[in-house]
Design a protein around this motif. Structure first.
Motif, PDB file in Angstrom:
ATOM      1  N   TRP A  79       0.818  -0.998  -0.032  1.00  0.00           N
ATOM      2  CA  TRP A  79      -0.083  -0.220  -0.008  1.00  0.00           C
ATOM      3  C   TRP A  79       0.711   1.273   0.182  1.00  0.00           C
ATOM      4  N   THR A  80       1.650   1.249   0.826  1.00  0.00           N
ATOM      5  CA  THR A  80       2.773   2.491   0.900  1.00  0.00           C
ATOM      6  C   THR A  80       3.618   2.862  -0.235  1.00  0.00           C
ATOM      7  N   ARG A  81       3.713   1.760  -0.882  1.00  0.00           N
ATOM      8  CA  ARG A  81       4.699   1.939  -2.330  1.00  0.00           C
ATOM      9  C   ARG A  81       3.917   2.638  -3.121  1.00  0.00           C
ATOM     10  N   LEU A  82       2.525   2.687  -3.265  1.00  0.00           N
ATOM     11  CA  LEU A  82       1.816   3.550  -4.409  1.00  0.00           C
ATOM     12  C   LEU A  82       1.892   4.847  -3.791  1.00  0.00           C
ATOM     13  N   SER A  96      11.688   1.441  -6.232  1.00  0.00           N
ATOM     14  CA  SER A  96      13.194   1.663  -5.754  1.00  0.00           C
ATOM     15  C   SER A  96      13.273   0.920  -4.490  1.00  0.00           C
ATOM     16  N   PRO A  97      14.739   0.393  -4.457  1.00  0.00           N
ATOM     17  CA  PRO A  97      14.963  -0.410  -3.204  1.00  0.00           C
ATOM     18  C   PRO A  97      14.632   0.086  -1.948  1.00  0.00           C
TER      19      PRO A  97
END
Length: 167
Positions: A122-125, A141-142
């Motif tokens: 969720w928080t990567r969007l 991204s890593p």
């Protein structure tokens, strides 16, 4: 706008909905019958879809550490109106949250958010930092510290503005 690959799983729906509005040109896909059809909404449901879209955009801006671009109905309030059911697979016993009614866009978005919470995605969007963009992108991204939907467009513009401001 973005050359990035689509978000995984149900987040593709959220990403697609947020990206129905091109802030730079003002073009809104929800203004067209074809655009509304992509999300299974009628013309009379477009205002609710826009409200959901902008609440999602504010959440995605927050994921990237950017301030809200405007005041909106909190996403949690909107999603609270979307009933979800726990489903259990008879074949392997796996459980998932699913919309109680697969028709409404709100229920499908709520299920996608729930799925991404469980998956940890969720928080990567996120939404692009550029004020004339705010395009939704999935940060692969890593370190998870991406700021722009496109380094070649929005990122390059931001870096050029900073360079010119120093000169």
């Amino acid at each position: 706008m973005s050359e990035r690959s689509p978000a995984p799983g149900g987040l593709t729906l959220v990403q697609s909905l947020v990206n129905t509005l091109d802030l730079e040109s003002g073009a809104d896909a929800l203004d067209t019958a074809e655009g509304r059809e992509r999300f299974g909404i009628a013309e009379g449901e477009a205002a609710g879809a826009r409200e959901l879209r902008e609440s999602l955009r504010v959440a995605l801006l927050a994921h990237a550490g950017h301030p809200a671009h405007r005041s909106v109905t909190p996403l949690g309030e909107l999603l609270a109106a979307a009933p979800l059911l726990v489903t259990v697979s008879p074949s392997d016993g796996s459980a998932a949250l699913a919309p109680a009614d697969t028709g409404p866009l709100l229920s499908r978005v709520a299920a996608a958010v729930a799925e991404s919470l469980v998956a940890g995605t969720w928080t990567r969007l996120k939404a692009c930092e550029a004020v004339d963009c705010h395009w939704a992108y999935y940060d692969r991204s890593p370190a998870g510290r991406g700021r722009w939907c496109s380094m070649q467009v929005c990122g390059a513009r931001a870096k050029m503005r900073r360079y010119r401001a120093k000169a």
